[in-house]
Design a protein around this motif. Structure first.
Motif, short mmCIF file in Angstrom:
data_model
loop_
_atom_site.label_atom_id
_atom_site.label_comp_id
_atom_site.label_asym_id
_atom_site.label_seq_id
_atom_site.Cartn_x
_atom_site.Cartn_y
_atom_site.Cartn_z
N THR A 44 0.82 -1.22 0.00
CA THR A 44 0.00 0.00 0.00
C THR A 44 0.84 1.25 0.00
O THR A 44 0.32 2.35 -0.07
CB THR A 44 -0.93 0.03 1.23
OG1 THR A 44 -0.14 -0.07 2.40
CG2 THR A 44 -1.94 -1.10 1.16
N THR A 45 2.17 1.12 0.09
CA THR A 45 3.04 2.30 0.08
C THR A 45 3.54 2.62 -1.31
O THR A 45 4.44 3.43 -1.47
CB THR A 45 4.25 2.07 1.01
OG1 THR A 45 4.99 0.95 0.51
CG2 THR A 45 3.81 1.83 2.43
N SER A 46 2.96 2.01 -2.32
CA SER A 46 3.38 2.25 -3.70
C SER A 46 3.13 3.71 -4.08
O SER A 46 2.12 4.31 -3.72
CB SER A 46 2.61 1.32 -4.63
OG SER A 46 2.93 1.62 -5.96
N ASP A 47 4.06 4.26 -4.84
CA ASP A 47 3.93 5.65 -5.29
C ASP A 47 3.01 5.77 -6.50
O ASP A 47 2.61 6.85 -6.88
CB ASP A 47 5.31 6.22 -5.66
CG ASP A 47 6.21 6.36 -4.45
OD1 ASP A 47 5.67 6.43 -3.32
OD2 ASP A 47 7.44 6.41 -4.63
N VAL A 48 2.66 4.65 -7.11
CA VAL A 48 1.85 4.65 -8.32
C VAL A 48 0.41 4.29 -7.96
O VAL A 48 0.16 3.29 -7.30
CB VAL A 48 2.41 3.64 -9.34
CG1 VAL A 48 1.59 3.67 -10.61
CG2 VAL A 48 3.87 3.94 -9.64
N SER A 49 -0.51 5.14 -8.37
CA SER A 49 -1.92 4.88 -8.08
C SER A 49 -2.45 3.78 -9.01
O SER A 49 -1.88 3.53 -10.07
CB SER A 49 -2.74 6.15 -8.26
OG SER A 49 -2.84 6.46 -9.62
N PRO A 50 -3.53 3.13 -8.64
CA PRO A 50 -4.11 2.08 -9.50
C PRO A 50 -4.46 2.60 -10.89
O PRO A 50 -4.28 1.89 -11.88
CB PRO A 50 -5.35 1.64 -8.75
CG PRO A 50 -5.07 1.95 -7.33
CD PRO A 50 -4.23 3.19 -7.36
N SER A 51 -4.95 3.83 -10.97
CA SER A 51 -5.30 4.35 -12.30
C SER A 51 -4.06 4.56 -13.15
O SER A 51 -4.09 4.34 -14.37
CB SER A 51 -6.09 5.65 -12.17
OG SER A 51 -5.34 6.62 -11.51
N GLN A 52 -2.94 4.97 -12.52
CA GLN A 52 -1.70 5.11 -13.28
C GLN A 52 -1.18 3.76 -13.73
O GLN A 52 -0.66 3.61 -14.83
CB GLN A 52 -0.65 5.83 -12.44
CG GLN A 52 -0.96 7.29 -12.20
CD GLN A 52 -0.02 7.93 -11.20
OE1 GLN A 52 0.51 7.25 -10.32
NE2 GLN A 52 0.18 9.23 -11.31
#
Length: 69
Positions: A44-52
């Motif tokens: 959940t700490t990913s810098d990339v959003s699901p839409s990206q």
């Protein structure tokens, strides 16, 4: 959709294209489960959003499809 005086055929066409793209993105998000809440073991700490992530995956898919033709 019946065009009135303020809307030209090009505007209506572009609106339909935008709506179709939104439907396609929403359908793909739903298919991949991106509307679901994240699982507890997901990063959940990913810098990339699901839409990206989705946009990147769709762009990659388009590239592969173009290379085949």
């Amino acid at each position: 959709m019946v065009p009135d005086d303020s809307q030209t055929r090009e505007q209506l066409t572009s609106q339909l294209v935008v709506k179709a793209k939104r439907r396609k993105v929403k359908r793909e998000k739903s298919r991949r489960g991106l509307f679901l809440p994240p699982l507890h073991d997901d990063d959940t700490t990913s810098d990339v959003s699901p839409s990206q992530k989705l946009e990147a995956a769709l762009a990659e898919s388009r590239k592969r499809r173009q290379q085949r033709t």
